[in-house]
Design a protein around this motif. Sequence first.
Motif, short mmCIF file in Angstrom:
data_model
loop_
_atom_site.label_atom_id
_atom_site.label_comp_id
_atom_site.label_asym_id
_atom_site.label_seq_id
_atom_site.Cartn_x
_atom_site.Cartn_y
_atom_site.Cartn_z
N PRO A 2 0.93 -1.16 -0.11
CA PRO A 2 -0.07 0.02 0.11
C PRO A 2 0.70 1.21 -0.05
O PRO A 2 2.08 1.37 0.48
CB PRO A 2 -0.93 -0.05 1.31
N GLU A 3 0.33 2.34 -0.61
CA GLU A 3 0.93 3.65 -0.58
C GLU A 3 1.08 3.95 0.84
O GLU A 3 -0.02 4.02 1.50
CB GLU A 3 0.29 4.72 -1.53
N TRP A 5 1.29 7.52 3.23
CA TRP A 5 1.18 9.14 3.18
C TRP A 5 0.62 9.59 4.45
O TRP A 5 0.20 8.73 5.32
CB TRP A 5 0.26 9.38 2.04
N PRO A 44 -7.57 7.94 -5.65
CA PRO A 44 -7.76 6.71 -5.00
C PRO A 44 -9.10 5.98 -5.51
O PRO A 44 -9.87 6.42 -6.01
CB PRO A 44 -8.12 7.19 -3.79
N GLU A 48 -8.76 0.09 -2.31
CA GLU A 48 -7.12 0.34 -1.98
C GLU A 48 -7.06 0.39 -0.78
O GLU A 48 -7.41 1.13 0.19
CB GLU A 48 -6.97 1.74 -2.55
N SER A 50 -4.06 2.00 2.25
CA SER A 50 -3.15 2.94 2.66
C SER A 50 -2.66 2.96 3.90
O SER A 50 -3.24 2.49 4.96
CB SER A 50 -3.95 4.49 2.45
N THR A 65 -10.05 2.35 1.51
CA THR A 65 -11.11 3.09 0.93
C THR A 65 -12.21 2.46 0.62
O THR A 65 -12.38 1.63 0.00
CB THR A 65 -10.42 3.82 -0.47
N ARG A 145 -8.28 14.16 1.98
CA ARG A 145 -7.00 13.53 2.70
C ARG A 145 -6.58 15.03 3.39
O ARG A 145 -6.55 16.00 3.06
CB ARG A 145 -6.05 13.33 1.57
#
Length: 145
Positions: A2-3, A5, A44, A48, A50, A65, A145
Amino acid sequence: MPEAWAFGATPEHADDLLALVLAGTKTGTASALWDIEAVGEAVPEVGELSIILDGRGRPRALIETTAIDIVPFCEVTAEHAHSEGEGDRTLAAWREIHERFWQEHGRRGFSTEMPVVCERFRLVFSADGEAPVSVFGDESQETSR
Protein backbone atom coordinates in the motif's frame (compact mmCIF):
# COMPACT_ATOMS: atom_id res chain seq x y z
CA MET A 1 2.48 -2.74 -0.93
CA PRO A 2 0.00 0.00 0.00
CA GLU A 3 1.00 3.61 -0.56
CA ALA A 4 2.19 5.40 2.60
CA TRP A 5 1.18 9.02 3.21
CA ALA A 6 0.26 11.50 5.93
CA PHE A 7 -2.79 13.73 6.22
CA GLY A 8 -2.36 17.51 6.07
CA ALA A 9 0.53 19.75 5.09
CA THR A 10 2.58 19.90 8.31
CA PRO A 11 3.76 17.35 10.87
CA GLU A 12 1.42 18.83 13.47
CA HIS A 13 -1.56 18.67 11.11
CA ALA A 14 -0.67 15.05 10.24
CA ASP A 15 -0.65 14.12 13.93
CA ASP A 16 -3.92 15.93 14.65
CA LEU A 17 -5.76 14.25 11.76
CA LEU A 18 -4.23 10.85 12.51
CA ALA A 19 -5.52 11.13 16.09
CA LEU A 20 -9.04 11.67 14.69
CA VAL A 21 -8.67 8.55 12.53
CA LEU A 22 -7.45 6.44 15.45
CA ALA A 23 -10.33 7.70 17.61
CA GLY A 24 -12.85 6.73 14.92
CA THR A 25 -13.94 10.33 14.40
CA LYS A 26 -12.38 10.81 10.96
CA THR A 27 -13.71 8.39 8.34
CA GLY A 28 -13.37 10.68 5.35
CA THR A 29 -10.93 12.96 3.62
CA ALA A 30 -10.90 15.34 0.68
CA SER A 31 -8.23 16.08 -1.89
CA ALA A 32 -8.10 18.65 -4.64
CA LEU A 33 -8.21 16.77 -7.95
CA TRP A 34 -5.99 19.53 -9.35
CA ASP A 35 -3.28 18.64 -6.81
CA ILE A 36 -3.54 14.92 -7.57
CA GLU A 37 -3.18 15.62 -11.29
CA ALA A 38 -0.31 18.10 -10.76
CA VAL A 39 1.88 15.49 -9.08
CA GLY A 40 0.85 12.67 -11.42
CA GLU A 41 -0.83 10.55 -8.76
CA ALA A 42 -3.82 8.32 -9.36
CA VAL A 43 -7.21 9.08 -7.83
CA PRO A 44 -7.79 6.68 -4.91
CA GLU A 45 -9.98 3.67 -5.70
CA VAL A 46 -12.50 1.73 -3.64
CA GLY A 47 -10.77 -1.21 -1.97
CA GLU A 48 -7.36 0.48 -2.01
CA LEU A 49 -5.29 0.22 1.17
CA SER A 50 -3.16 3.09 2.51
CA ILE A 51 -0.57 3.22 5.26
CA ILE A 52 -1.12 6.40 7.26
CA LEU A 53 2.00 8.05 8.64
CA ASP A 54 2.31 10.31 11.66
CA GLY A 55 4.04 13.70 11.56
CA ARG A 56 7.46 12.05 11.88
CA GLY A 57 6.83 9.71 8.97
CA ARG A 58 6.19 6.61 11.10
CA PRO A 59 3.48 4.14 10.00
CA ARG A 60 0.56 4.32 12.44
CA ALA A 61 -2.54 3.00 10.70
CA LEU A 62 -3.86 1.06 7.74
CA ILE A 63 -7.06 2.28 6.10
CA GLU A 64 -9.20 0.93 3.28
CA THR A 65 -11.00 3.25 0.86
CA THR A 66 -14.72 2.45 0.89
CA ALA A 67 -16.14 5.17 -1.40
CA ILE A 68 -14.99 7.89 -3.80
CA ASP A 69 -17.01 10.80 -5.12
CA ILE A 70 -15.60 13.68 -7.21
CA VAL A 71 -17.67 16.86 -6.94
CA PRO A 72 -17.13 20.61 -7.17
CA PHE A 73 -16.10 22.20 -3.85
CA CYS A 74 -19.48 23.94 -3.65
CA GLU A 75 -21.28 20.56 -3.85
CA VAL A 76 -19.46 18.72 -1.05
CA THR A 77 -22.17 17.43 1.29
CA ALA A 78 -22.74 18.02 4.98
CA GLU A 79 -22.46 14.26 5.46
CA HIS A 80 -18.99 14.26 3.96
CA ALA A 81 -17.96 17.28 6.02
CA HIS A 82 -19.08 15.46 9.17
CA SER A 83 -17.08 12.35 8.20
CA GLU A 84 -13.86 14.36 8.12
CA GLY A 85 -14.14 14.99 11.86
CA GLU A 86 -12.61 18.47 11.93
CA GLY A 87 -13.83 21.55 13.79
CA ASP A 88 -17.50 21.36 14.76
CA ARG A 89 -18.02 18.89 11.86
CA THR A 90 -20.45 21.19 10.03
CA LEU A 91 -20.37 21.94 6.31
CA ALA A 92 -19.68 25.62 7.05
CA ALA A 93 -16.63 24.73 9.14
CA TRP A 94 -15.44 22.24 6.52
CA ARG A 95 -15.68 24.87 3.79
CA GLU A 96 -13.76 27.43 5.84
CA ILE A 97 -11.02 24.96 6.84
CA HIS A 98 -10.56 23.56 3.33
CA GLU A 99 -10.78 26.86 1.46
CA ARG A 100 -7.99 28.20 3.69
CA PHE A 101 -5.98 24.98 3.27
CA TRP A 102 -6.17 25.00 -0.54
CA GLN A 103 -5.46 28.73 -0.74
CA GLU A 104 -2.28 28.18 1.30
CA HIS A 105 -1.17 24.76 0.06
CA GLY A 106 -3.00 23.99 -3.19
CA ARG A 107 -0.89 23.73 -6.32
CA ARG A 108 -3.50 25.64 -8.37
CA GLY A 109 -5.10 27.65 -5.60
CA PHE A 110 -8.77 27.56 -4.76
CA SER A 111 -12.10 27.89 -6.57
CA THR A 112 -15.62 27.07 -5.42
CA GLU A 113 -15.93 25.06 -8.66
CA MET A 114 -12.67 23.12 -8.23
CA PRO A 115 -13.09 19.33 -8.31
CA VAL A 116 -12.72 17.70 -4.91
CA VAL A 117 -12.07 13.99 -4.43
CA CYS A 118 -14.22 13.01 -1.46
CA GLU A 119 -12.94 9.75 -0.04
CA ARG A 120 -14.46 7.59 2.67
CA PHE A 121 -12.44 4.95 4.46
CA ARG A 122 -12.44 2.50 7.31
CA LEU A 123 -9.68 1.88 9.81
CA VAL A 124 -8.34 -1.64 9.27
CA PHE A 125 -5.40 -1.64 11.68
CA SER A 126 -3.71 0.75 14.11
CA ALA A 127 -0.04 0.74 15.12
CA ASP A 128 -0.85 -0.18 18.68
CA GLY A 129 -1.56 -3.62 17.25
CA GLU A 130 -5.27 -3.69 17.94
CA ALA A 131 -7.86 -3.94 15.22
CA PRO A 132 -10.68 -1.41 15.61
CA VAL A 133 -13.65 -2.60 17.62
CA SER A 134 -16.17 -1.36 15.06
CA VAL A 135 -15.98 -0.81 11.33
CA PHE A 136 -15.90 2.87 10.36
CA GLY A 137 -16.89 4.45 7.06
CA ASP A 138 -19.81 2.17 6.22
CA GLU A 139 -22.32 4.98 5.82
CA SER A 140 -22.70 6.38 2.27
CA GLN A 141 -19.84 8.39 0.76
CA GLU A 142 -16.70 10.11 1.02
CA THR A 143 -14.00 12.48 2.11
CA SER A 144 -10.64 14.29 2.09
CA ARG A 145 -6.96 13.74 2.61
